[in-house]
Design a protein around this motif. Sequence first.
Motif, PDB file in Angstrom:
ATOM      1  N   THR A   1     -25.197  57.860 -33.408  1.00  0.00           N
ATOM      2  CA  THR A   1     -24.156  58.044 -32.928  1.00  0.00           C
ATOM      3  C   THR A   1     -23.962  58.596 -31.513  1.00  0.00           C
ATOM      4  O   THR A   1     -23.116  58.737 -30.862  1.00  0.00           O
ATOM      5  CB  THR A   1     -23.695  59.493 -33.611  1.00  0.00           C
ATOM      6  N   GLU A   2     -25.204  58.563 -31.062  1.00  0.00           N
ATOM      7  CA  GLU A   2     -25.099  58.777 -29.355  1.00  0.00           C
ATOM      8  C   GLU A   2     -24.906  57.428 -28.686  1.00  0.00           C
ATOM      9  O   GLU A   2     -24.709  57.382 -27.290  1.00  0.00           O
ATOM     10  CB  GLU A   2     -26.487  59.098 -29.016  1.00  0.00           C
ATOM     11  N   PHE A   3     -24.765  56.530 -29.678  1.00  0.00           N
ATOM     12  CA  PHE A   3     -24.681  55.097 -28.925  1.00  0.00           C
ATOM     13  C   PHE A   3     -23.200  54.441 -29.686  1.00  0.00           C
ATOM     14  O   PHE A   3     -23.188  53.146 -29.538  1.00  0.00           O
ATOM     15  CB  PHE A   3     -25.902  54.107 -29.088  1.00  0.00           C
ATOM     16  N   GLY A   4     -22.354  55.124 -30.054  1.00  0.00           N
ATOM     17  CA  GLY A   4     -21.056  54.763 -30.622  1.00  0.00           C
ATOM     18  C   GLY A   4     -21.114  54.559 -31.949  1.00  0.00           C
ATOM     19  O   GLY A   4     -19.853  53.937 -32.432  1.00  0.00           O
ATOM     20  N   ASP A   5     -22.030  54.601 -32.701  1.00  0.00           N
ATOM     21  CA  ASP A   5     -21.844  54.548 -34.190  1.00  0.00           C
ATOM     22  C   ASP A   5     -20.987  55.444 -34.989  1.00  0.00           C
ATOM     23  O   ASP A   5     -20.901  56.844 -34.180  1.00  0.00           O
ATOM     24  CB  ASP A   5     -23.445  54.326 -34.848  1.00  0.00           C
ATOM     25  N   ASP A   6     -20.797  55.505 -36.093  1.00  0.00           N
ATOM     26  CA  ASP A   6     -20.010  56.463 -36.840  1.00  0.00           C
ATOM     27  C   ASP A   6     -20.780  57.385 -37.494  1.00  0.00           C
ATOM     28  O   ASP A   6     -20.284  58.582 -37.601  1.00  0.00           O
ATOM     29  CB  ASP A   6     -19.345  55.583 -38.015  1.00  0.00           C
ATOM     30  N   GLU A   7     -22.129  57.375 -37.716  1.00  0.00           N
ATOM     31  CA  GLU A   7     -22.939  58.230 -38.180  1.00  0.00           C
ATOM     32  C   GLU A   7     -24.482  57.912 -37.791  1.00  0.00           C
ATOM     33  O   GLU A   7     -24.707  56.763 -37.512  1.00  0.00           O
ATOM     34  CB  GLU A   7     -22.903  58.144 -39.840  1.00  0.00           C
ATOM     35  N   ASP A   8     -25.318  58.752 -37.888  1.00  0.00           N
ATOM     36  CA  ASP A   8     -27.089  58.629 -37.594  1.00  0.00           C
ATOM     37  C   ASP A   8     -27.274  57.758 -38.879  1.00  0.00           C
ATOM     38  O   ASP A   8     -26.816  57.887 -40.028  1.00  0.00           O
ATOM     39  CB  ASP A   8     -27.479  59.820 -37.413  1.00  0.00           C
ATOM     40  N   ARG A   9     -28.377  56.970 -38.656  1.00  0.00           N
ATOM     41  CA  ARG A   9     -28.786  56.045 -39.755  1.00  0.00           C
ATOM     42  C   ARG A   9     -30.334  56.373 -40.080  1.00  0.00           C
ATOM     43  O   ARG A   9     -31.199  56.420 -39.254  1.00  0.00           O
ATOM     44  CB  ARG A   9     -28.865  54.717 -38.925  1.00  0.00           C
ATOM     45  N   PRO A  10     -30.506  56.473 -41.385  1.00  0.00           N
ATOM     46  CA  PRO A  10     -31.992  56.593 -41.944  1.00  0.00           C
ATOM     47  C   PRO A  10     -32.916  55.527 -41.600  1.00  0.00           C
ATOM     48  O   PRO A  10     -32.482  54.230 -41.658  1.00  0.00           O
ATOM     49  CB  PRO A  10     -31.956  56.645 -43.472  1.00  0.00           C
ATOM     50  N   VAL A  11     -34.044  55.843 -41.182  1.00  0.00           N
ATOM     51  CA  VAL A  11     -34.861  54.547 -40.808  1.00  0.00           C
ATOM     52  C   VAL A  11     -36.430  54.712 -41.579  1.00  0.00           C
ATOM     53  O   VAL A  11     -37.155  53.722 -41.749  1.00  0.00           O
ATOM     54  CB  VAL A  11     -35.419  54.529 -39.349  1.00  0.00           C
ATOM     55  N   GLN A  12     -36.598  55.914 -42.187  1.00  0.00           N
ATOM     56  CA  GLN A  12     -37.690  56.201 -43.041  1.00  0.00           C
ATOM     57  C   GLN A  12     -37.399  57.005 -44.115  1.00  0.00           C
ATOM     58  O   GLN A  12     -36.987  58.069 -43.676  1.00  0.00           O
ATOM     59  CB  GLN A  12     -38.883  56.550 -42.194  1.00  0.00           C
ATOM     60  N   LYS A  13     -37.791  56.987 -45.219  1.00  0.00           N
ATOM     61  CA  LYS A  13     -37.300  58.015 -46.531  1.00  0.00           C
ATOM     62  C   LYS A  13     -38.550  58.836 -46.596  1.00  0.00           C
ATOM     63  O   LYS A  13     -39.653  58.931 -45.763  1.00  0.00           O
ATOM     64  CB  LYS A  13     -37.473  57.041 -47.707  1.00  0.00           C
ATOM     65  N   GLY A  14     -38.082  59.787 -47.110  1.00  0.00           N
ATOM     66  CA  GLY A  14     -39.268  61.013 -47.210  1.00  0.00           C
ATOM     67  C   GLY A  14     -40.440  60.814 -47.902  1.00  0.00           C
ATOM     68  O   GLY A  14     -41.350  61.286 -47.651  1.00  0.00           O
ATOM     69  N   ASP A  15     -40.554  59.374 -48.724  1.00  0.00           N
ATOM     70  CA  ASP A  15     -41.978  59.213 -49.311  1.00  0.00           C
ATOM     71  C   ASP A  15     -42.721  58.393 -48.346  1.00  0.00           C
ATOM     72  O   ASP A  15     -43.840  57.608 -48.810  1.00  0.00           O
ATOM     73  CB  ASP A  15     -41.628  58.347 -50.789  1.00  0.00           C
ATOM     74  N   GLY A  16     -42.134  58.107 -47.103  1.00  0.00           N
ATOM     75  CA  GLY A  16     -42.761  57.151 -46.360  1.00  0.00           C
ATOM     76  C   GLY A  16     -42.499  55.645 -46.112  1.00  0.00           C
ATOM     77  O   GLY A  16     -42.671  54.934 -45.226  1.00  0.00           O
ATOM     78  N   ALA A  17     -41.526  55.165 -47.124  1.00  0.00           N
ATOM     79  CA  ALA A  17     -41.097  53.978 -47.063  1.00  0.00           C
ATOM     80  C   ALA A  17     -40.072  53.571 -46.153  1.00  0.00           C
ATOM     81  O   ALA A  17     -39.208  54.445 -45.834  1.00  0.00           O
ATOM     82  CB  ALA A  17     -40.543  53.494 -48.588  1.00  0.00           C
ATOM     83  N   TRP A  18     -40.195  52.392 -45.497  1.00  0.00           N
ATOM     84  CA  TRP A  18     -38.957  52.058 -44.678  1.00  0.00           C
ATOM     85  C   TRP A  18     -37.875  51.700 -45.226  1.00  0.00           C
ATOM     86  O   TRP A  18     -37.750  51.130 -46.257  1.00  0.00           O
ATOM     87  CB  TRP A  18     -39.557  51.016 -43.500  1.00  0.00           C
ATOM     88  N   THR A  19     -36.430  51.871 -44.494  1.00  0.00           N
ATOM     89  CA  THR A  19     -35.326  51.642 -44.799  1.00  0.00           C
ATOM     90  C   THR A  19     -35.207  50.062 -44.463  1.00  0.00           C
ATOM     91  O   THR A  19     -35.978  49.597 -43.660  1.00  0.00           O
ATOM     92  CB  THR A  19     -34.252  52.472 -44.363  1.00  0.00           C
ATOM     93  N   TYR A  20     -34.141  49.420 -44.727  1.00  0.00           N
ATOM     94  CA  TYR A  20     -33.632  48.212 -44.537  1.00  0.00           C
ATOM     95  C   TYR A  20     -33.534  48.043 -43.082  1.00  0.00           C
ATOM     96  O   TYR A  20     -33.704  47.081 -42.386  1.00  0.00           O
ATOM     97  CB  TYR A  20     -32.651  47.515 -45.325  1.00  0.00           C
ATOM     98  N   PHE A  21     -32.844  49.006 -42.409  1.00  0.00           N
ATOM     99  CA  PHE A  21     -32.820  49.021 -41.259  1.00  0.00           C
ATOM    100  C   PHE A  21     -33.908  49.044 -40.233  1.00  0.00           C
ATOM    101  O   PHE A  21     -33.832  48.459 -39.087  1.00  0.00           O
ATOM    102  CB  PHE A  21     -31.784  50.231 -40.936  1.00  0.00           C
ATOM    103  N   ALA A  22     -35.117  49.669 -40.497  1.00  0.00           N
ATOM    104  CA  ALA A  22     -36.412  49.814 -39.734  1.00  0.00           C
ATOM    105  C   ALA A  22     -36.682  48.388 -39.234  1.00  0.00           C
ATOM    106  O   ALA A  22     -37.086  48.476 -37.837  1.00  0.00           O
ATOM    107  CB  ALA A  22     -37.297  50.841 -40.449  1.00  0.00           C
ATOM    108  N   PRO A  23     -36.934  47.486 -40.021  1.00  0.00           N
ATOM    109  CA  PRO A  23     -37.686  46.277 -39.499  1.00  0.00           C
ATOM    110  C   PRO A  23     -36.498  45.469 -38.886  1.00  0.00           C
ATOM    111  O   PRO A  23     -36.965  44.777 -38.014  1.00  0.00           O
ATOM    112  CB  PRO A  23     -37.647  45.475 -41.013  1.00  0.00           C
ATOM    113  N   ASP A  24     -35.109  45.492 -38.917  1.00  0.00           N
ATOM    114  CA  ASP A  24     -34.340  45.239 -38.134  1.00  0.00           C
ATOM    115  C   ASP A  24     -34.363  45.589 -36.693  1.00  0.00           C
ATOM    116  O   ASP A  24     -34.290  45.125 -35.752  1.00  0.00           O
ATOM    117  CB  ASP A  24     -32.889  45.284 -38.589  1.00  0.00           C
ATOM    118  N   ILE A  25     -34.584  47.101 -36.398  1.00  0.00           N
ATOM    119  CA  ILE A  25     -34.956  47.592 -35.390  1.00  0.00           C
ATOM    120  C   ILE A  25     -35.975  47.033 -34.637  1.00  0.00           C
ATOM    121  O   ILE A  25     -36.214  46.806 -33.607  1.00  0.00           O
ATOM    122  CB  ILE A  25     -34.852  49.115 -35.463  1.00  0.00           C
TER     123      ILE A  25
END
Length: 578
Positions: A310-334
């Motif tokens: 959201t600091e760079f114009g997005d509508d909401e903050d985005r998850p990159v890593q779940k509580g169990d340590g697994a990466w979200t789909y967004f993480a490899p794209d980053i």
Amino acid sequence: MNLFSDIRALVIDCLDVLAAEGVLPDGLAYDNVTVEPPRDPAHGDMATNAAMVLAKPARMKPRDIADALAGKLGADARISSAEVAGPGFLNLRLAAGVWADVVRAALTDASYGTSDMGQGRKINVEYVSANPTGPLHVGHTRGAIFGDALASLLDYAGYDVTREYYINDGGGQVDVLARSVYLRYLEAHGQEVTFEDGTYPGDYLIAAGEALKDKVGDAYVGKDEDVWLAEVRSFATDAMMDLIREDLAALGIKMDVFFSEKSLYGTGRIEQAIDDLKSKDLIYWGTLKPPKGKMPEDWAPREQWLFKSTEFGDDEDRPVQKGDGAWTYFAPDIAYHYDKVTRGFDGLVDVFGADHTGYVKRMKAAVAALSEGRVPLDIKLAQIVRLFKNGQEFKMSKRAGTFITVRDLVDEVGKDVARFIMLTRKNDTPFDFDFDKAVEQSKDNPVFYVQYASARVHSVLRKAAEAGIDTSDPAAADLSLAAHEAELALAGKIAEWPRVVEVAARTHEPHRVALYLYDLASELHSLWNRGNDDASLRFLQEDNIPATQAKIALIRAANVVISHGLGILGVTPAKEMR
């Protein structure tokens, strides 16, 4: 030579003189001053908005500025008249000799139309990037053609371009592919198989199953998945990428880089990208707000690592890593875009399918954060294509199972037709591809119309050679002998080419090139047709060789530009129509 740029420079010089004389105040910014073709050709050859955009900062009436500017411009030999219209629009007409210079430049300067606006800056264009689970289908075609034409356009405009394909081989769909190939492998061993659980039933996997049998024999028959899954996944991915490369080649596309998503996992590269964001205090442990609208039944607040998008114009903050340590789909794209930034690109372009609309803001936010605003990311969405034949939506492919392949499309109409027609609309506009129109030989078929113009020029050259008329040095022709208003209109359209290139490259809109080529072809066809009624306009004047040479020089210049434009679009110019 860029005539519009040259005349704009003249306008700026004249404004500076007016400022030096005290007619205009000092320090005016000229960034928004343009010189463009007028909307109505009857108004002149060019128009400038200088008086209109400078009136407010100069605290003057637009017409007063226009009158003063017209006087200065009229003193230049290139300007035959400068006329003020309305409240302060300034229309310019150019001397006939200017058009001769344009035609000569197109004939003699191999770089005519190219631009140095890119100044060698490195730009990465990523396009197609389909999951490696089968051949490319028609849904990929538009993005593939658009991305490839954009890359060529940017190269033509002076950028150092890298064409890149992102192989989405890190997700669960590749496991599904492996299981599907395994079924074909069993089938190759004579077993009855059933495609269930979302496996891919297309016939295109038969060859892969047989190739796997040739490689490993019966080593995997009857074995548990944990024995063969990893190896078959790698084998199947390679086989599908070979198929995809063949599909790309059928469209005339050759990539510089194939980047594997899988290479990001287990190598520390995702961690490195996320650590970079953490070092900038852009990753935090938190909980997202519940989604707006109807609440999903399975929604529950979950703590996870979030990116402050959201600091760079997005509508909401985005998850990159779940509580169990697994990466979200967004993480490899980053991580993938972090890799692009660290490779030193000055700009990035991603071509996404229309279903990725919701991904645009978060991806732009990530690149802005990773590059600290240094590297712009432009995301272009390629809208869907529907195929029609005989007025009905058209389904072709049986081999693929449930979709129409790129190869089906190319086999039906050819690469050149597919590419040109796909580029006659802006990328984010839904598009209906009509097979009947694609093969129709009429003005309504843009690719035929442009190719026909090229073929007509070659036909004239052949007839001139048969008549013994020397056209070997068109630049030496006396171009003052091709000064009819219809001939000057064609020269004027040729003059627009460098401007079209820069505008199309700046906006990342290669469809502008296709539309321009259609207009250029229209001017050439119009000149040809006028020769049917006015013998003095015919390209071959056997009793007046100098006039013939001048007229042929003009149409050859037009065809040079057509060839350059078609080259950007990836279309082969026609020398004759069959």
